[in-house]
Structures are given as C-alpha cells and as structure tokens.
Design an enzyme around this catalytic site. Structure first.
Site, PDB file in Angstrom:
ATOM      1  N   CYS A 113     -35.793  20.739 -88.613  1.00  0.00           N
ATOM      2  CA  CYS A 113     -34.771  20.369 -87.616  1.00  0.00           C
ATOM      3  C   CYS A 113     -34.543  21.564 -86.696  1.00  0.00           C
ATOM      4  O   CYS A 113     -34.236  22.668 -87.163  1.00  0.00           O
ATOM      5  CB  CYS A 113     -33.471  19.977 -88.323  1.00  0.00           C
ATOM      6  SG  CYS A 113     -32.054  19.845 -87.207  1.00  0.00           S
ATOM      7  N   ASP A 150     -26.880  25.976 -73.902  1.00  0.00           N
ATOM      8  CA  ASP A 150     -27.946  24.980 -73.770  1.00  0.00           C
ATOM      9  C   ASP A 150     -29.086  25.598 -72.944  1.00  0.00           C
ATOM     10  O   ASP A 150     -28.854  26.241 -71.922  1.00  0.00           O
ATOM     11  CB  ASP A 150     -27.418  23.714 -73.076  1.00  0.00           C
ATOM     12  CG  ASP A 150     -28.375  22.537 -73.236  1.00  0.00           C
ATOM     13  OD1 ASP A 150     -28.030  21.573 -73.942  1.00  0.00           O
ATOM     14  OD2 ASP A 150     -29.476  22.591 -72.643  1.00  0.00           O
ATOM     15  N   HIS A 167     -26.251  19.983 -91.839  1.00  0.00           N
ATOM     16  CA  HIS A 167     -27.064  19.020 -91.093  1.00  0.00           C
ATOM     17  C   HIS A 167     -26.455  17.616 -91.180  1.00  0.00           C
ATOM     18  O   HIS A 167     -26.327  17.046 -92.260  1.00  0.00           O
ATOM     19  CB  HIS A 167     -28.506  18.975 -91.604  1.00  0.00           C
ATOM     20  CG  HIS A 167     -29.346  17.990 -90.828  1.00  0.00           C
ATOM     21  ND1 HIS A 167     -29.975  18.325 -89.647  1.00  0.00           N
ATOM     22  CD2 HIS A 167     -29.602  16.676 -91.038  1.00  0.00           C
ATOM     23  CE1 HIS A 167     -30.599  17.249 -89.171  1.00  0.00           C
ATOM     24  NE2 HIS A 167     -30.381  16.239 -90.003  1.00  0.00           N
ATOM     25  N   ASN A 216     -24.285  12.590 -77.497  1.00  0.00           N
ATOM     26  CA  ASN A 216     -25.231  11.485 -77.331  1.00  0.00           C
ATOM     27  C   ASN A 216     -25.686  11.047 -78.721  1.00  0.00           C
ATOM     28  O   ASN A 216     -26.009  11.890 -79.556  1.00  0.00           O
ATOM     29  CB  ASN A 216     -26.438  11.930 -76.503  1.00  0.00           C
ATOM     30  CG  ASN A 216     -26.056  12.252 -75.069  1.00  0.00           C
ATOM     31  OD1 ASN A 216     -25.300  11.508 -74.450  1.00  0.00           O
ATOM     32  ND2 ASN A 216     -26.559  13.353 -74.542  1.00  0.00           N
ATOM     33  N   HIS A 272     -29.562  16.317 -84.751  1.00  0.00           N
ATOM     34  CA  HIS A 272     -28.572  17.133 -85.483  1.00  0.00           C
ATOM     35  C   HIS A 272     -27.317  17.042 -84.624  1.00  0.00           C
ATOM     36  O   HIS A 272     -27.361  17.400 -83.431  1.00  0.00           O
ATOM     37  CB  HIS A 272     -29.095  18.574 -85.624  1.00  0.00           C
ATOM     38  CG  HIS A 272     -28.170  19.513 -86.357  1.00  0.00           C
ATOM     39  ND1 HIS A 272     -28.580  20.267 -87.452  1.00  0.00           N
ATOM     40  CD2 HIS A 272     -26.878  19.841 -86.146  1.00  0.00           C
ATOM     41  CE1 HIS A 272     -27.563  21.009 -87.873  1.00  0.00           C
ATOM     42  NE2 HIS A 272     -26.515  20.773 -87.089  1.00  0.00           N
ATOM     43  N   HIS A 285     -24.414  17.209 -82.262  1.00  0.00           N
ATOM     44  CA  HIS A 285     -24.025  18.277 -81.336  1.00  0.00           C
ATOM     45  C   HIS A 285     -23.122  17.721 -80.254  1.00  0.00           C
ATOM     46  O   HIS A 285     -23.241  16.565 -79.856  1.00  0.00           O
ATOM     47  CB  HIS A 285     -25.246  18.967 -80.704  1.00  0.00           C
ATOM     48  CG  HIS A 285     -26.244  18.029 -80.092  1.00  0.00           C
ATOM     49  ND1 HIS A 285     -27.137  17.306 -80.841  1.00  0.00           N
ATOM     50  CD2 HIS A 285     -26.483  17.699 -78.795  1.00  0.00           C
ATOM     51  CE1 HIS A 285     -27.895  16.573 -80.039  1.00  0.00           C
ATOM     52  NE2 HIS A 285     -27.513  16.779 -78.787  1.00  0.00           N
ATOM     53  N   HIS A 296     -21.848  18.534 -76.413  1.00  0.00           N
ATOM     54  CA  HIS A 296     -22.065  19.296 -75.185  1.00  0.00           C
ATOM     55  C   HIS A 296     -20.697  19.634 -74.591  1.00  0.00           C
ATOM     56  O   HIS A 296     -19.864  18.742 -74.421  1.00  0.00           O
ATOM     57  CB  HIS A 296     -22.808  18.446 -74.153  1.00  0.00           C
ATOM     58  CG  HIS A 296     -24.175  17.985 -74.564  1.00  0.00           C
ATOM     59  ND1 HIS A 296     -25.331  18.583 -74.114  1.00  0.00           N
ATOM     60  CD2 HIS A 296     -24.584  16.965 -75.372  1.00  0.00           C
ATOM     61  CE1 HIS A 296     -26.387  17.950 -74.618  1.00  0.00           C
ATOM     62  NE2 HIS A 296     -25.963  16.963 -75.377  1.00  0.00           N
TER      63      HIS A 296
HETATM   64  P1  AMP Z   1     -29.261  15.647 -76.479  1.00  0.00           P
HETATM   65  O1  AMP Z   1     -30.238  15.273 -75.407  1.00  0.00           O
HETATM   66  O2  AMP Z   1     -27.882  15.117 -76.307  1.00  0.00           O
HETATM   67  O3  AMP Z   1     -29.838  15.379 -77.869  1.00  0.00           O
HETATM   68  O4  AMP Z   1     -29.077  17.220 -76.349  1.00  0.00           O
HETATM   69  C1  AMP Z   1     -30.016  18.132 -76.793  1.00  0.00           C
HETATM   70  C2  AMP Z   1     -29.796  19.381 -75.984  1.00  0.00           C
HETATM   71  O5  AMP Z   1     -30.432  20.459 -76.640  1.00  0.00           O
HETATM   72  C3  AMP Z   1     -30.381  19.313 -74.568  1.00  0.00           C
HETATM   73  O6  AMP Z   1     -29.327  19.489 -73.612  1.00  0.00           O
HETATM   74  C4  AMP Z   1     -31.397  20.452 -74.550  1.00  0.00           C
HETATM   75  O7  AMP Z   1     -31.447  21.137 -73.320  1.00  0.00           O
HETATM   76  C5  AMP Z   1     -30.899  21.348 -75.670  1.00  0.00           C
HETATM   77  N1  AMP Z   1     -31.910  22.174 -76.296  1.00  0.00           N
HETATM   78  C6  AMP Z   1     -33.128  21.799 -76.754  1.00  0.00           C
HETATM   79  N2  AMP Z   1     -33.775  22.842 -77.312  1.00  0.00           N
HETATM   80  C7  AMP Z   1     -32.931  23.912 -77.209  1.00  0.00           C
HETATM   81  C8  AMP Z   1     -33.024  25.286 -77.592  1.00  0.00           C
HETATM   82  N3  AMP Z   1     -34.101  25.792 -78.206  1.00  0.00           N
HETATM   83  N4  AMP Z   1     -31.978  26.104 -77.309  1.00  0.00           N
HETATM   84  C9  AMP Z   1     -30.874  25.608 -76.676  1.00  0.00           C
HETATM   85  N5  AMP Z   1     -30.735  24.328 -76.314  1.00  0.00           N
HETATM   86  C10 AMP Z   1     -31.736  23.490 -76.559  1.00  0.00           C
HETATM   87 ZN    ZN Z   2     -30.304  20.041 -88.610  1.00  0.00          ZN
END
Ligand code: AMP
Ligand code: ZN
Length: 115
Positions: free
Chosen positions: A3, A29, A45, A85, A96, A98, A100
């Site tokens: 993950c 992000d 997780h 989302n 996982h 999250h 925003h």
């Molecule tokens: P979601 O699309 O709501 O699942 O959000 C996932 C978020 O994770 C997106 O806004 C990506 O830009 C962000 N993301 C993906 N990989 C990374 C990373 N390695 N470091 C920081 N943010 C990330």
């Molecule tokens: Zn995770």
C-alpha cells in the site's frame, strides 16, 4: 502490505511531512490541485470511507482534530475544504483512507469539478 500510503507512513517512500501524532500522518500531495493541498491519513490501514466501522471510527475524529490544528497553524481563516474520495466513481486512486485538505483559492461546488 503493498500500500503506497502505508509505505509513506513507514518512511519507505519519501514525503513532505506536515503533521504527525500517534495515530495520524499528514503530508503534501505530490500533485496539488490547490495552492495548499495536504493529505491526512490514519497510520492504521483502512481502505477508504466505506471501511469505517463502529470499531475504527474514532480515527476520523482524530484526523479532523489534526486538520483543525493545521488549519489554525496555517491561518486558513478565509476557509478550506476537506474531501475524501471513495471508490471508482469518486476517483479514489489510493486504497488507504485519506482526507484532502484544500485551501488558498476560492472554490466552486460541483460533483464534476475538484476546485
Ligand atoms: P485520491 O485520488 O482521492 O485517491 O487521492 C490520492 C492522492 O494521492 C492524489 O491527490 C495524488 O496526487 C496523491 N499522491 C499519490 N502518490 C503520492 C505520493 N507519493 N506522495 C504524495 N501524494 C501522492
Ligand atoms: Zn495502507
């Protein structure tokens, strides 16, 4: 576990840390859609909002407490938005949980546009 965000919490993948406590981690992000775009995640997780149960729901309050703390520190007095989302239709790309945190721009309101 394979993950991405668990790996970020473990330090196996680098991130720009914004906040951390025993239960919550927050970082920048990598692909910001607003002038301020942070992600708040539980250290435990949980795959997403649909996996929140009576047993693990306490973490959501801890995450929002962290968000309020960071918002105060960053002086987001003109407002901010918190989004999670869940699933394909919402465009969840990392399974996982999250949240925003978006700020620094006046935001519209539509199911089809982020900011
Ligand atoms: P979601 O699309 O709501 O699942 O959000 C996932 C978020 O994770 C997106 O806004 C990506 O830009 C962000 N993301 C993906 N990989 C990374 C990373 N390695 N470091 C920081 N943010 C990330
Ligand atoms: Zn995770």
């Amino acid at each position: 576990m394979d993950c991405l965000f668990c790996k970020i919490i473990a330090g196996a993948i680098p991130s720009t840390k914004i906040y951390e406590d025993e239960f919550v981690y927050a970082f920048q992000d990598i692909n910001p859609i607003a002038p301020l775009h942070y992600l708040f995640i539980p250290k435990q997780h949980i795959s997403g909002a649909s996996a929140i149960t009576a047993e693990n729901a306490e973490i959501v309050g801890k995450i929002f407490t962290a968000i309020a703390k960071v918002a105060a520190e960053e002086k987001l007095d003109s407002g901010f938005r918190v989004i999670t989302n869940c699933g394909a239709d919402a465009g969840q790309t990392v399974p996982h949980l999250h949240f925003h945190l978006l700020a620094g721009i006046e935001m519209g309101w539509s199911a089809n546009s982020g900011v």
